[in-house]
Structures are given as structure tokens and as C-alpha cells.
Design a protein around this motif. Structure first.
Motif, PDB file in Angstrom:
ATOM      1  N   SER A 161       0.826  -1.210   0.000  1.00 33.59           N
ATOM      2  CA  SER A 161       0.000   0.000   0.000  1.00 33.59           C
ATOM      3  C   SER A 161       0.859   1.257   0.000  1.00 33.59           C
ATOM      4  N   LEU A 162       1.864   1.295   0.855  1.00 35.42           N
ATOM      5  CA  LEU A 162       2.714   2.484   0.956  1.00 35.42           C
ATOM      6  C   LEU A 162       3.602   2.638  -0.268  1.00 35.42           C
ATOM      7  N   LEU A 163       4.028   1.525  -0.859  1.00 37.50           N
ATOM      8  CA  LEU A 163       4.810   1.606  -2.089  1.00 37.50           C
ATOM      9  C   LEU A 163       3.954   2.159  -3.231  1.00 37.50           C
ATOM     10  N   ALA A 164       2.711   1.674  -3.337  1.00 32.96           N
ATOM     11  CA  ALA A 164       1.811   2.195  -4.369  1.00 32.96           C
ATOM     12  C   ALA A 164       1.509   3.668  -4.139  1.00 32.96           C
ATOM     13  N   LEU A 165       1.383   4.074  -2.872  1.00 31.28           N
ATOM     14  CA  LEU A 165       1.128   5.487  -2.578  1.00 31.28           C
ATOM     15  C   LEU A 165       2.340   6.343  -2.928  1.00 31.28           C
ATOM     16  N   ALA A 166       3.533   5.861  -2.632  1.00 25.83           N
ATOM     17  CA  ALA A 166       4.744   6.608  -2.981  1.00 25.83           C
ATOM     18  C   ALA A 166       4.854   6.774  -4.491  1.00 25.83           C
ATOM     19  N   LEU A 167       4.528   5.717  -5.232  1.00 22.51           N
ATOM     20  CA  LEU A 167       4.549   5.805  -6.694  1.00 22.51           C
ATOM     21  C   LEU A 167       3.489   6.778  -7.192  1.00 22.51           C
ATOM     22  N   LEU A 168       2.312   6.741  -6.574  1.00 22.01           N
ATOM     23  CA  LEU A 168       1.228   7.659  -6.956  1.00 22.01           C
ATOM     24  C   LEU A 168       1.623   9.109  -6.711  1.00 22.01           C
ATOM     25  N   VAL A 169       2.253   9.391  -5.577  1.00 20.14           N
ATOM     26  CA  VAL A 169       2.668  10.757  -5.264  1.00 20.14           C
ATOM     27  C   VAL A 169       3.711  11.247  -6.267  1.00 20.14           C
ATOM     28  N   HIS A 170       4.578  10.348  -6.737  1.00 21.15           N
ATOM     29  CA  HIS A 170       5.555  10.743  -7.742  1.00 21.15           C
ATOM     30  C   HIS A 170       4.882  11.123  -9.057  1.00 21.15           C
ATOM     31  N   LEU A 171       3.789  10.460  -9.358  1.00 21.13           N
ATOM     32  CA  LEU A 171       3.065  10.796 -10.590  1.00 21.13           C
ATOM     33  C   LEU A 171       2.180  12.016 -10.416  1.00 21.13           C
ATOM     34  N   SER A 172       1.615  12.190  -9.216  1.00 24.44           N
ATOM     35  CA  SER A 172       0.690  13.296  -8.956  1.00 24.44           C
ATOM     36  C   SER A 172       0.896  13.761  -7.520  1.00 24.44           C
ATOM     37  N   LEU A 173       1.594  14.869  -7.335  1.00 22.33           N
ATOM     38  CA  LEU A 173       1.976  15.326  -6.005  1.00 22.33           C
ATOM     39  C   LEU A 173       0.789  15.570  -5.069  1.00 22.33           C
ATOM     40  N   PRO A 174      -0.369  16.093  -5.521  1.00 24.94           N
ATOM     41  CA  PRO A 174      -1.484  16.295  -4.591  1.00 24.94           C
ATOM     42  C   PRO A 174      -1.971  15.028  -3.900  1.00 24.94           C
ATOM     43  N   ALA A 175      -1.610  13.860  -4.430  1.00 21.24           N
ATOM     44  CA  ALA A 175      -2.034  12.602  -3.803  1.00 21.24           C
ATOM     45  C   ALA A 175      -1.411  12.398  -2.433  1.00 21.24           C
ATOM     46  N   ILE A 176      -0.451  13.227  -2.044  1.00 20.62           N
ATOM     47  CA  ILE A 176       0.142  13.131  -0.709  1.00 20.62           C
ATOM     48  C   ILE A 176      -0.915  13.340   0.368  1.00 20.62           C
ATOM     49  N   LEU A 177      -2.018  13.986   0.020  1.00 23.26           N
ATOM     50  CA  LEU A 177      -3.096  14.210   0.987  1.00 23.26           C
ATOM     51  C   LEU A 177      -3.727  12.903   1.449  1.00 23.26           C
TER      52      LEU A 177
END
Length: 407
Positions: A161-177
């Protein structure tokens, strides 16, 4: 029944493959409603061409804003031809539907459920979802990652889950929320607790360990991106675009027209206000829905789909598809008909006014922005209604219980 559902799901995927190879893709690929400057497949191909064919850093210009991870992927593994991406995008959509169904199973604590096919169908036939997929917008990849983050967190699998979230944030920074609700979900469970609010257990030590694990994944991807791009210039063109808003290409969001009209000396102030506005919802929602972090994550996805700098139709489309996971809130929605009609109204106005302005030249930017305001109103209405319903469930259940007792 299970085999019938599997056949129907496979049939839906086959239909999507056929649509992917239809002439629709050539008409949709450069549509500003389906692909933003951060998710356009045409711009991705341009960057791959410069990077692989001529050895030119695509980040030296002002048009390429994709992550170096995508640049490396499409420069090495995936050929820059039409057929593989079409199949890949359809695969991402199928994985998203599968993940959505499994999130529902985790929330309802069942292995199979009669709602499975309905949930998958709601996602696959949602025009906000399949049109960006046909346009090969990389927002489809982001949608898949968002659902995988929630799925792995619902399963209690912290590292995926955290790896997928880290990858998502790299693609779209607002996903850090999404970090805080995902951490809360990993520390609790995905079951519905809207009807029985309770304080979240104090597990600060475990939360810190999960945050450190996310930070390790994020930093590792950061260095991988920098190594692939050959420097740090990519950060300004990708992450910086969501903060500085250098590209004012029209999109279904609420930022572009405002910053087109604003005076330059007010621009830094309003950029700060708009950026901070996205973050102010995180803590209040996570506190209010600490007993049901999956619902908090759902509402934050709605906020991102409504207020992020460069949205496409797939962003609010994901939020609308996720409503199918929370049937316990349906009876407490106040204005579902009004919200539905607003979305239908926006669905007609957006392509119409976009064509009048961009296609025929008989309209102007005010036409299209008026339709995006209607679209924003529809998204905001759905978001407020879902927030109200999520809070009202507990009161409604207590009231129903009191009535039964009195009788």
C-alpha cells in the motif's frame, strides 16, 4: 452465479478493448477535458521521442511534465506504438474495477457478493472513467494506483500500500493528501463503522513506523527518478507545475481561468491560498471520520477531484464510482436527484462549449469556464451530500434504535 459474473466482467473488458481500437481514440486523445498538460499521452510521446531518439533532456523545455518514471517506462519497456498502450490502458481499467470490487468485499467482510458485478459495472460504464482511458490519459494509471493503495490498505498489507502510494505521489503530487487516511486505515480495518463512531486507538509508535516506511519508498523513487532524468530539473516541471501553475491550458478544473485573469502581482498570494486550500481538509476529515478511515479517504478523493490544479474527468469519476462502496449512506443523502441532474447538465455542457470555443471558434473561454463551474458545483454538491450522509448515519441509527425500543 459466480461464473456468470466472471463471464459478464470479461465481456465488459472485451467491449472496452474493442472501443480502444475504434477511431474514437484519435478524436479524444488531445481533448482538454480528458487529458491535462500533466497527463497527456501526446506530450508523453514527445518526451520519449526527444529522450530516446535524440538524447535531449525533455525537461529543458516547458511542455513535458510527466514523471521520469513514466519517461523511463515508455522509453525502454513499452514500445511507443499504438497497440501496446491501448491494451495496457484497458488492463489498467480492468485492474481498477477488480480492485474496487475487492475493496467492497473487504468492507462488507464477504468473499463473494451479489453487488460485485454492479460495482464493477458502475466503474466500467462511467463516462468520466472510460473516456480518459480511451484518450490514453495517464490519469487512468493514477486512478489504478489510488484504488490499489486503498485495496492493499484494506487488506492490511502495509508495504504494498505504501509503495503504491509513494509511486502515486511521484506521478501526482497532490495525492500526498491521502497519506494520513491510508495510515489510519492500515492501523484499523475497512469495515463500516459509520453507525458506531468511536475514538481511534492510540497507536503512535506503529503510525511512525509506517510513515518511515513510506518515506523510505518515497526517497528511493526520488533518487530513481533523478537518476533516470539525469538531474533534478524534472522536479520543477512535474511537481512544481502543481504548485506554480505554469501551464494554463483549459481543463475541467477551477484554477486555470482564475489565474488567466488574475494580475501577476497577486499571483503568488492566490497560488498559496489555492494550494493550502487543498490541505486544510485532511486533518478535520480524518478526525471526524477516525472511526472509518476508508470513508475519510473517499471524501479526500472527492476533494482532490474537485479542487486539484490539473484535473481530468477521471478524478471526479473515481469519487462517483466509490459511492457504490457505501450503500449504508444512501438513505441519508439529501439531494441525490439534484446532484445527478447537475452532473448530467455538466456532461452535456462541457463537450458542447468546448467544441464551440476550440472547435468552431464561435464561443470564447467564458463559455467553457461556465460549464466547468457547473461541473464544479455538481462535484461539490456530491461531496457535501456524502459528507452529510456519512455523519448522519450514526444519528439515524441511534434514532431508529430508539424508535424500536419505544415500540
Amino acid at each position: 452465479m459466480v461464473h456468470a459474473h466472471a463471464h459478464e466482467f470479461a465481456f465488459a473488458v472485451v467491449i472496452r478493448v474493442l472501443l480502444a481500437f475504434s477511431p474514437l481514440e484519435s478524436f479524444l486523445q488531445d481533448d482538454n477535458q480528458l487529458s491535462s498538460s500533466l497527463t497527456s499521452y501526446s506530450r508523453l510521446l514527445e518526451g520519449v521521442y526527444l529522450f530516446r531518439q535524440h538524447g535531449i533532456d525533455p525537461y529543458t523545455g516547458g511542455t513535458f511534465r510527466h514523471s521520469p518514471l513514466l519517461l523511463s517506462l515508455f522509453s525502454t519497456v513499452i514500445p511507443a506504438t499504438r497497440i501496446p498502450p491501448k491494451l495496457l490502458w484497458t488492463f489498467f481499467d480492468a485492474v481498477s474495477a477488480w480492485a474496487l470490487v475487492n475493496i467492497w468485499r473487504s468492507r462488507s467482510n464477504t468473499r463473494k457478493h451479489e453487488r460485485d458485478l454492479r460495482i464493477a459495472a458502475i466503474y466500467l460504464i462511467n463516462p468520466y472513467i472510460f473516456l480518459p482511458c480511451l484518450a490514453l490519459s495517464t490519469s487512468t494509471i493514477e486512478t489504478t494506483l489510488q484504488l490499489l493503495v486503498l485495496l492493499f490498505a484494506s487488506w492490511g498489507q502495509s508495504s504494498p500500500s505504501l509503495l503504491a502510494l509513494a509511486l502515486l505521489v511521484h506521478l501526482s503530487l497532490p495525492a500526498i493528501l491521502l497519506l494520513l487516511p491510508v495510515l489510519l486505515l492500515l492501523l484499523s480495518d475497512p469495515l463500516s463503522h459509520l453507525a458506531s463512531p468511536r475514538p481511534f486507538p492510540q497507536r503512535l509508535g506503529k503510525c511512525i513506523l509506517l510513515f518511515v516506511e513510506f518515506a523510505i519508498f518515497f526517497v528511493a523513487l526520488l533518487f530513481a527518478s533523478t537518476l533516470a532524468a539525469g538531474g533534478w530539473s524534472w522536479m520543477r516541471n512535474t511537481w512544481g507545475a502543481g504548485i506554480l501553475l505554469p501551464d494554463l491550458t483549459p481543463n475541467p478544473g477551477l484554477w486555470w481561468y482564475f489565474f488567466t485573469e488574475i494580475f501577476d502581482h497577486f499571483r503568488p498570494f492566490f497560488l498559496a491560498v489555492f494550494s493550502l486550500h487543498l490541505s486544510v481538509y485532511v486533518v478535520p476529515l480524518c478526525i471526524k471520520f477516525q472511526h472509518d478511515p476508508l470513508y475519510a479517504g473517499f471524501l479526500l478523493l472527492g476533494i482532490l477531484g474537485t479542487f486539484k490544479p490539473y484535473p481530468t474527468l477521471s478524478d471526479p469519476g473515481l469519487f462517483l464510482s466509490l459511492i457504490s462502496l457505501f450503500p449504508e449512506t444512501y438513505r441519508y443523502l439529501r439531494y441525490p436527484m439534484v446532484t445527478t441532474l447537475l452532473h448530467l447538465h455538466a456532461l452535456l455542457l462541457l463537450p458542447l462549449f468546448h467544441h464551440l470555443w476550440i472547435g468552431t471558434g464561435t464561443g470564447n473561454a467564458n463559455f467553457f469556464y461556465a460549464s466547468t463551474l457547473v461541473f464544479g458545483l455538481a462535484n461539490g454538491g456530491a461531496l457535501l451530500d456524502c459528507t452529510w450522509a456519512g455523519l448522519r448515519v450514526a444519528i439515524g441509527e441511534e434514532k431508529d434504535g430508539w424508535v424500536v425500543t419505544q415500540e
